[in-house]
Design an enzyme around this catalytic site. Structure first.
Site, mmCIF file in Angstrom:
data_model
loop_
_atom_site.group_PDB
_atom_site.id
_atom_site.type_symbol
_atom_site.label_atom_id
_atom_site.label_comp_id
_atom_site.label_asym_id
_atom_site.label_seq_id
_atom_site.Cartn_x
_atom_site.Cartn_y
_atom_site.Cartn_z
ATOM 1 C CB THR A 1 3.441 33.309 29.249
ATOM 2 O OG1 THR A 1 4.148 33.447 28.010
ATOM 3 C CG2 THR A 1 2.829 34.645 29.629
ATOM 4 C CB CYS A 2 1.551 30.045 33.104
ATOM 5 S SG CYS A 2 0.511 29.831 31.645
ATOM 6 C CB SER A 3 6.251 29.457 35.100
ATOM 7 O OG SER A 3 5.499 28.273 35.134
#
Length: 247
Positions: A49-51
């Site tokens: 999700t961060c990337s």
């Protein structure tokens, strides 16, 4: 419940970073003094999700944030500087300053250091965002304390809506093309004339018909999409632009 630090100063900790093959110390004064800064934090570099969403959307909206008084956007993660430097390259995130909170001291200082040992992560940051003015936390958006990795309120759009509810966000424009296509060149020229910063998706002939057919039901390129609306090919784009001008 996680503690709320609105109205308090950011933690007075030193970040150790690696720049130009040298170690450097960065303090809160370097990052926040005299500035309006958006901070967002996430569990880890290179994680899904961060990337795919969290960092890219802040990077995309950075010019809009800056047009509404934000000086810098910081991404803080409990990772070492080498990991954060490589992630910055991987993400092509030129609009974001990635800050390695390797020891978790900053994250702990805002009460959001959590144990993710079940994933083999050890101590990491809970996902959150905050608006900081001259070192004082003005607003926090902390993800709800529930199992997993909720991503509901710390996103870039939520923060931008808080700072500037009527801000004009960048248009989302994409065009499917192929090499040597005259109609594609014509459509791209018109998109540029209309002021759109489009994303071009060149398709190899081996997959072009399948991709375009699956997405649009058509068999030719170009195929254009603007802000979620399917426009069609070059002729349809011309008609759409005339209608938009007349409206």
């Amino acid at each position: 419940m996680f503690p709320n630090f609105e109205g308090k100063r950011v933690p007075d900790v030193t970040f150790r970073v690696r720049q130009n093959n040298e170690w450097k110390s960065i303090t809160p004064a370097d990052l926040f003094a005299g500035k309006t800064v958006v901070v967002f934090s996430l569990p880890g570099a290179f994680t899904p999700t961060c990337s795919s969403t969290h960092l890219p959307r802040y990077n995309e909206l950075a010019p809009t944030f800056k047009a509404h008084g934000v000086d810098d956007i910081l991404c803080v993660s409990v990772n070492d500087t080498f990991v954060m430097n490589e992630w910055a390259k991987d993400q092509d995130a030129a609009n974001i300053t990635l800050v390695p909170d390797g020891n978790g001291e900053f994250t702990d200082g805002v009460g959001l250091l959590v144990d993710k040992s079940d994933l083999g992560f050890g101590k990491r940051s809970w996902r959150y965002s905050m608006l900081v003015k001259d070192g004082v936390i003005v607003k926090q958006f902390i993800e709800p304390q529930k199992p997993g990795d909720p991503f509901e309120v710390s996103d870039a759009d939520t923060m931008l809506n808080f700072i500037a509810p009527n801000a004009k966000k960048p248009d989302q424009v994409a065009i499917f093309t192929r090499e040597g296509c005259g109609f594609c060149a014509k459509a791209k020229e018109l998109l540029t004339q209309l002021g759109y910063d489009y994303a071009e998706v060149p398709l190899a002939h081996t997959v072009r018909n399948r991709v375009v057919g699956a997405v649009t039901g058509k068999g030719t390129v170009p195929q254009i999409f603007i802000n979620g609306e399917y426009i069609g090919g070059a002729e349809e784009l011309e008609a759409w632009s005339r209608q938009a001008k007349a409206a």
